[in-house]
Enzyme design. Structure first.
Site, mmCIF file in Angstrom:
data_model
loop_
_atom_site.group_PDB
_atom_site.id
_atom_site.type_symbol
_atom_site.label_atom_id
_atom_site.label_comp_id
_atom_site.label_asym_id
_atom_site.label_seq_id
_atom_site.Cartn_x
_atom_site.Cartn_y
_atom_site.Cartn_z
ATOM 1 N N ARG A 99 -7.408 11.110 -7.498
ATOM 2 C CA ARG A 99 -8.713 10.625 -7.237
ATOM 3 C C ARG A 99 -9.902 11.705 -6.637
ATOM 4 O O ARG A 99 -10.991 11.111 -7.177
ATOM 5 C CB ARG A 99 -8.690 9.915 -5.913
ATOM 6 C CG ARG A 99 -9.613 8.666 -5.276
ATOM 7 C CD ARG A 99 -10.106 7.610 -4.211
ATOM 8 N NE ARG A 99 -10.156 8.241 -2.936
ATOM 9 C CZ ARG A 99 -10.857 7.954 -1.659
ATOM 10 N NH1 ARG A 99 -10.488 6.297 -1.572
ATOM 11 N NH2 ARG A 99 -11.152 8.645 -0.731
ATOM 12 N N ARG A 149 0.281 -1.140 0.169
ATOM 13 C CA ARG A 149 -0.240 0.187 -0.038
ATOM 14 C C ARG A 149 0.891 1.119 0.321
ATOM 15 O O ARG A 149 0.752 2.025 0.771
ATOM 16 C CB ARG A 149 -0.872 0.353 1.207
ATOM 17 C CG ARG A 149 -1.827 -0.973 1.025
ATOM 18 C CD ARG A 149 -3.090 -0.592 0.057
ATOM 19 N NE ARG A 149 -4.933 -1.672 0.194
ATOM 20 C CZ ARG A 149 -5.049 -1.999 0.066
ATOM 21 N NH1 ARG A 149 -5.848 -1.110 1.463
ATOM 22 N NH2 ARG A 149 -6.072 -2.822 0.533
ATOM 23 N N ARG A 166 -4.019 6.658 -0.564
ATOM 24 C CA ARG A 166 -4.726 7.449 0.094
ATOM 25 C C ARG A 166 -4.372 8.338 1.387
ATOM 26 O O ARG A 166 -3.706 9.591 1.863
ATOM 27 C CB ARG A 166 -6.111 7.387 1.182
ATOM 28 C CG ARG A 166 -6.916 6.864 0.488
ATOM 29 C CD ARG A 166 -8.470 6.376 0.624
ATOM 30 N NE ARG A 166 -7.503 5.072 1.792
ATOM 31 C CZ ARG A 166 -8.398 3.999 1.776
ATOM 32 N NH1 ARG A 166 -9.310 3.986 2.293
ATOM 33 N NH2 ARG A 166 -7.483 2.640 2.407
HETATM 34 O O1 CP3 Z 1 0.351 0.247 -3.069
HETATM 35 C C1 CP3 Z 1 -0.346 -1.407 -3.045
HETATM 36 O O2 CP3 Z 1 -0.444 -2.510 -2.136
HETATM 37 C C2 CP3 Z 1 -0.793 -2.019 -4.512
HETATM 38 C C3 CP3 Z 1 -2.053 -1.758 -4.511
HETATM 39 C C4 CP3 Z 1 -2.971 -2.895 -3.847
HETATM 40 C C5 CP3 Z 1 -4.405 -2.505 -3.607
HETATM 41 N N1 CP3 Z 1 -4.915 -3.101 -2.827
HETATM 42 C C6 CP3 Z 1 -4.997 -0.959 -4.195
HETATM 43 C C7 CP3 Z 1 -6.222 -0.717 -3.407
HETATM 44 C C8 CP3 Z 1 -2.765 -3.447 -3.363
HETATM 45 C C9 CP3 Z 1 -1.418 -4.222 -3.792
HETATM 46 C C10 CP3 Z 1 -3.994 -4.454 -2.724
HETATM 47 C C11 CP3 Z 1 -3.762 -5.787 -2.340
HETATM 48 C C12 CP3 Z 1 -5.405 -5.959 -1.538
HETATM 49 N N2 CP3 Z 1 -6.597 -5.622 -1.826
HETATM 50 C C13 CP3 Z 1 -5.384 -6.845 -0.390
HETATM 51 C C14 CP3 Z 1 -4.721 -7.486 0.362
HETATM 52 C C15 CP3 Z 1 -3.120 -7.230 0.911
HETATM 53 C C16 CP3 Z 1 -3.546 -6.441 2.316
HETATM 54 O O3 CP3 Z 1 -4.090 -5.359 2.508
HETATM 55 O O4 CP3 Z 1 -4.322 -7.449 2.703
HETATM 56 C C17 CP3 Z 1 -6.910 -7.296 -0.031
HETATM 57 C C18 CP3 Z 1 -7.234 -8.011 0.909
HETATM 58 C C19 CP3 Z 1 -7.987 -6.389 -0.834
HETATM 59 C C20 CP3 Z 1 -9.270 -5.687 -1.119
HETATM 60 C C21 CP3 Z 1 -9.619 -4.524 -0.168
HETATM 61 N N3 CP3 Z 1 -9.126 -3.586 -0.682
HETATM 62 C C22 CP3 Z 1 -9.618 -3.696 0.972
HETATM 63 C C23 CP3 Z 1 -10.075 -4.978 2.129
HETATM 64 C C24 CP3 Z 1 -9.888 -3.001 0.616
HETATM 65 C C25 CP3 Z 1 -10.572 -1.397 1.214
HETATM 66 C C26 CP3 Z 1 -9.983 -1.312 2.416
HETATM 67 C C27 CP3 Z 1 -8.988 0.075 2.150
HETATM 68 O O5 CP3 Z 1 -8.188 -0.064 2.461
HETATM 69 O O6 CP3 Z 1 -9.744 0.772 1.950
HETATM 70 C C28 CP3 Z 1 -9.620 -2.126 -0.642
HETATM 71 C C29 CP3 Z 1 -9.294 -0.598 -1.639
HETATM 72 C C30 CP3 Z 1 -8.243 -0.761 -1.626
HETATM 73 N N4 CP3 Z 1 -7.124 -0.934 -2.675
HETATM 74 C C31 CP3 Z 1 -7.450 0.602 -1.562
HETATM 75 C C32 CP3 Z 1 -6.217 0.793 -2.701
HETATM 76 C C33 CP3 Z 1 -5.438 1.908 -2.275
HETATM 77 C C34 CP3 Z 1 -8.143 1.553 -1.287
HETATM 78 C C35 CP3 Z 1 -9.301 1.963 -2.193
HETATM 79 C C36 CP3 Z 1 -9.256 4.215 -1.917
HETATM 80 O O7 CP3 Z 1 -10.522 4.187 -1.563
HETATM 81 O O8 CP3 Z 1 -8.773 5.003 -2.317
#
Ligand code: CP3
Length: 348
Positions: free
Chosen positions: A39, A26, A30
């Site tokens: 965004r 990540r 944000r």
């Molecule tokens: O920078 C990075 O790591 C690359 C991009 C990336 C995202 N999600 C972007 C994202 C990666 C590698 C992921 C993987 C991901 N997504 C996982 C596995 C890694 C981990 O965290 O255990 C999981 C379980 C998800 C599922 C997911 N996606 C959730 C639970 C959420 C909501 C929680 C949150 O942080 O908002 C997302 C959304 C998400 N994926 C965002 C981002 C940047 C937030 C989007 C936003 O609102 O701007």
């Protein structure tokens, strides 16, 4: 072009490096004002992640600002589910929502097969765009969710703490559960292979929620599907595996034949090296909550980590999970600086 001498790739092979390579899960997102700016204009997460120009730009934002050694594609583990026909939304304050969760064998049979080169062509284009702009020595990282973690989202319809419905299906209707896992293993394998073909130089398998399972359940119902998902890429590029809170599964994850294990912050890194350091590279494991401290405090704690394990080959300096949105970018800068200034076996 080969990038065999990238620091990160060398560390994944457990070769000595002059300093530990560093990247953060990540690392785009944000907590970065430049991300929030994109965004605001784009509207939402999917609009950004599925637009190769924006996805490439966001992938590169932390590289430009901090100079990490790895760039992780800006996408999400849930994109393949959407491509297989499951409506997906990211709802502000709630996270991912899949409106039509899979609850029966008929739902599972109705999933479309995944053809990454068509359904996820934007991923390939994003990777190619990032590769074209990546600074020398910075490694392009692709990723996928592991079959169990994807199954939990597909069955629950979103993020769940208990995984009650998924585990009920696993135990009460193992035929349906296995059918779902088989479909997902094929999709994940195809998506990983596609990312490598398009230019990903290493990949992460995120089994983020495997830690919810007993070791017995993971071994019995999930292990072989993760192995099948990795088969197309093992030996081609370095492969990392991650399971949050999955310490009881680390031995078995290493047993999948991966090159690196991502260690979360719960297990002392020295202990992880003792247990697994002769078999795999280790990535981790700074507590993301420490990044909520001042840059000085972050630097001090990060240096302590370098002092403890910095001299060992096969260490990637990283967090135990993702950067939280409350994090000050200066704290991330301080963390990355410590890695960049470290010399093997001593702090900067
Ligand atoms: O920078 C990075 O790591 C690359 C991009 C990336 C995202 N999600 C972007 C994202 C990666 C590698 C992921 C993987 C991901 N997504 C996982 C596995 C890694 C981990 O965290 O255990 C999981 C379980 C998800 C599922 C997911 N996606 C959730 C639970 C959420 C909501 C929680 C949150 O942080 O908002 C997302 C959304 C998400 N994926 C965002 C981002 C940047 C937030 C989007 C936003 O609102 O701007």
């Amino acid at each position: 072009m080969t990038r065999d001498d990238d620091l990160l790739v060398r560390a994944f092979r457990r070769e000595p490096t002059p300093r530990p390579p560093v990247w953060l899960m990540r690392q785009a997102g944000r907590y970065l004002p430049e991300y929030m700016e994109v965004r605001r204009k784009a509207g939402g997460f999917l609009e950004m992640a599925q637009d190769p120009e924006l996805a490439a730009e966001i992938t590169l934002q932390p590289i430009r600002r901090f100079g990490m050694d790895g760039a992780v594609l800006f996408s999400d583990i849930l994109m393949p589910l959407q491509a297989m026909g499951m409506p997906l939304q990211f709802v502000q304050g709630k996270g991912p929502v899949l409106d039509k969760p899979l609850r029966s064998i008929d739902d599972i049979n109705a999933l479309a097969p995944l053809e990454p080169e068509d359904d996820l062509a934007y991923v390939g284009e994003s990777i190619r765009r990032v590769r074209a702009e990546l600074p020398e020595g910075c490694t392009m990282l692709g990723f996928c969710g592991a079959p169990y973690t994807l199954a939990s989202y597909a069955v629950e319809g979103g993020t769940s703490r208990s995984h009650a419905i998924t585990r009920q299906m696993m135990h009460q209707d193992p035929g349906a559960f296995d059918a779902l896992m088989g479909r997902l293993a094929g999709a994940v394998g195809a998506h990983l292979a596609y990312q490598v073909e398009q230019g990903a130089q290493a990949v992460v398998l995120f089994d983020s929620w495997a830690g919810a399972l007993s070791r017995d359940d993971w071994m019995r119902h999930c292990r072989d599907f993760s192995a099948a998902a990795l088969e197309p890429v093992l030996g081609k590029v370095p492969v990392m595996a991650f399971a949050l809170g999955g310490q009881h599964l680390y031995d078995d994850l290493v047993g999948l034949g991966v090159d690196a294990l991502v260690v979360d912050w719960r297990m002392p890194l020295g202990e992880a090296f003792e247990r697994y350091g002769d078999r795999v590279a280790l990535q981790g494991n700074f507590d993301p909550a420490w990044l909520l401290g001042t840059p000085d405090e972050v630097a001090r704690r990060a240096r302590a980590m370098v002092d403890e394990v910095g001299g060992r080959p096969g260490w990637v300096m990283a967090l135990g999970h993702g950067v939280m949105k409350e994090t000050d970018p200066e704290a991330v800068a301080a963390f990355v600086e410590v890695a960049k200034n470290a010399t093997v076996g001593a702090s900067a």
